[in-house]
Design an enzyme around this catalytic site. Structure first.
Site, PDB file in Angstrom:
ATOM      1  N   SER A   1       0.928  -1.222   0.020  1.00  0.00           N
ATOM      2  CA  SER A   1       0.178   0.298  -0.020  1.00  0.00           C
ATOM      3  C   SER A   1       0.786   1.211  -0.079  1.00  0.00           C
ATOM      4  O   SER A   1       0.334   2.457  -0.306  1.00  0.00           O
ATOM      5  CB  SER A   1      -1.003   0.027   1.302  1.00  0.00           C
ATOM      6  OG  SER A   1      -0.124  -0.296   2.446  1.00  0.00           O
TER       7      SER A   1
ATOM      8  N   ASP B   1      -3.105   8.356   7.899  1.00  0.00           N
ATOM      9  CA  ASP B   1      -3.933   7.408   8.483  1.00  0.00           C
ATOM     10  C   ASP B   1      -3.060   6.596   9.355  1.00  0.00           C
ATOM     11  O   ASP B   1      -2.277   6.878   9.705  1.00  0.00           O
ATOM     12  CB  ASP B   1      -4.701   6.738   7.604  1.00  0.00           C
ATOM     13  CG  ASP B   1      -4.044   5.636   6.605  1.00  0.00           C
ATOM     14  OD1 ASP B   1      -2.653   5.458   7.071  1.00  0.00           O
ATOM     15  OD2 ASP B   1      -4.690   5.143   5.473  1.00  0.00           O
TER      16      ASP B   1
ATOM     17  N   HIS C   1      -0.195   4.653   7.216  1.00  0.00           N
ATOM     18  CA  HIS C   1       0.623   5.280   6.010  1.00  0.00           C
ATOM     19  C   HIS C   1       1.039   6.678   6.139  1.00  0.00           C
ATOM     20  O   HIS C   1       0.367   7.414   7.016  1.00  0.00           O
ATOM     21  CB  HIS C   1      -0.516   5.233   4.825  1.00  0.00           C
ATOM     22  CG  HIS C   1      -0.827   3.797   4.258  1.00  0.00           C
ATOM     23  ND1 HIS C   1      -2.209   3.229   4.996  1.00  0.00           N
ATOM     24  CD2 HIS C   1      -0.479   2.605   3.818  1.00  0.00           C
ATOM     25  CE1 HIS C   1      -2.315   2.049   4.563  1.00  0.00           C
ATOM     26  NE2 HIS C   1      -1.188   1.517   4.034  1.00  0.00           N
TER      27      HIS C   1
END
Length: 412
Positions: A67, A365, A368
């Site tokens: 991600s 978040d 991340h």
């Protein structure tokens, strides 16, 4: 932040003309074949080359990982358990405030690495182009393709069924390569790939899954050490298979990002009553990182023509958290978008509590980086202090073979 496009070394520009002349002559031979698709693709490359002007010799970028590099592949995966970032407030600082599937308030690390090499942003997500041949090949030639997928690990078993596993990402690249060969011929396709950057950032999810399982088992210290050694062995084995497979398909320049300071992300900090970093997870990631450097050096000796840059995300994150004010941060523990304590107990969503000073947060978040952190990471890896890359930085890797050889010799 658009200043990141200025990373390009002027010294590379002086070598660009001769590199592009050779490449364009190869393309011209292929155009003479008469196939319309070849003509369209090659003309696009010619136009892009002239327009780019100062672009260094890296002709495209192919992205693999999790991600931290995903630009939207997970948007196309079925299932309610798939990690996605295709809703607000993700993308709030992206052009037009669009949630693209990046786990960020704007651009991510892959975007800024690409920008540093003269591209507009990260190459597009593979699943946004497949199964069509024309757009896929055109993008693969002009910019590259991203196969990265949120939740992916080095091991296929990591988050199985809810991500594009790494071996599948490599298979997708194989499909891309086959279509490039069909459109351009093997000589041009291989020439392009040999001058492209293969950016890989993966391993974080393997650590999360392993650490969670170990905590649940409540093993002794000796048992944990034994299991950790097995994990490292499996990870290196799979990583080796990945690198060898990509090498066999024409990859030569690998930009590898190691595992970051995972124990300090908000989602992990909330597990501590005082919000401290989780040392055992950091040690797990650090131990694997220590194995990466000699492994890559050994692999390069065994695979002729392979060049690499190993970027130290772990050290960069550690240094940033140790002195946040030096980078302009006011918040290093909590997320900007999320819910609960430290905004680390819930995913970023339209109902989340959103911070007002996004550029002053290390984390966007619960797991991340913020867009600004991604920018600083790419800056460090592409043209920053030598302590964050080994044996060369990403821009040197993108340069000519002679530049890489000189840098390798000077690092010894």
């Amino acid at each position: 932040m658009e200043a990141v496009a200025g990373f390009v070394h002027f010294s590379l520009f002086s070598r660009l003309i001769s590199h592009q002349t050779v490449f364009l002559s190869q393309l011209t031979k292929q155009i003479m074949g008469g196939l319309l698709l070849r003509l369209v693709i090659c003309v696009q490359v010619l136009i892009g080359t002239v327009a780019a002007g100062a672009r260094p010799p890296a002709t495209a970028m192919y992205v693999f990982g999790s991600s931290i590099l995903d630009v939207g592949n997970n948007n196309y995966l079925p299932g309610v358990s798939v990690a996605r970032a295709n809703r607000r407030y993700n993308g709030i600082d992206f052009p037009s405030s669009i949630p693209t599937g990046r786990f960020s308030n704007g651009y991510n690390i892959a975007d800024y690495v690409a920008k540093s090499m003269g591209f507009a942003s990260s190459p597009p997500a593979y699943l946004s182009l497949a199964p069509s041949s024309g757009p896929l090949v055109q993008n693969a030639v002009a910019n590259g393709i991203s196969y990265a997928s949120g939740g992916a690990g080095i091991l296929d078993s990591t988050n199985a069924g809810n991500t594009i596993r790494l071996s599948k990402q490599v298979q997708y690249f194989g499909t891309t390569k086959a279509k490039m060969v069909a459109a351009l011929g093997p000589n041009v396709a291989n020439a392009l790939l040999s001058r492209s950057i293969f950016l890989i950032g993966i391993g974080n999810n393997d650590m999360y899954v392993f650490e969670s399982a170990e905590r649940a088992q409540n093993r002794s210290a000796v048992e944990q050490r034994r299991e950790t050694d097995v994990l490292y062995g499996n990870l290196i084995s799979n990583y080796t298979a990945t690198m060898r497979e990509l090498y066999s398909m024409g990859a030569r320049k690998f930009a590898i990002i190691n595992i970051g300071l995972l124990g300090c992300v908000p989602a992990v900090r909330v597990l501590s009553p005082t919000g401290e970093c989780w040392d055992s997870l950091n040690q797990l990631a650090g131990g694997f990182n220590e194995a990466l450097r000699p492994w890559l050096a050994g692999l390069a000796r065994r695979l002729p023509g392979l060049a690499y840059s190993l970027a130290d995300l772990f050290a960069f994150t550690r240094d940033t958290l140790a002195d946040p004010q030096a980078s302009g941060y006011t918040e290093v523990a909590g997320a900007c978008c999320g819910g609960g304590r430290l905004r680390g107990e819930a995913q970023c969503s339209p109902n989340s509590t959103l911070c007002a000073n996004r550029d002053q947060h290390v984390f966007w978040d619960r797991a991340h980086f913020s867009q600004r952190t991604a920018f600083l990471i790419a800056q460090a890896f592409c043209n920053g202090p030598a302590k964050y890359t080994n044996p060369v930085n990403f821009m040197q890797l993108a340069g000519s073979v002679s530049e890489i050889t000189e840098a390798l010799e000077s690092s010894r």
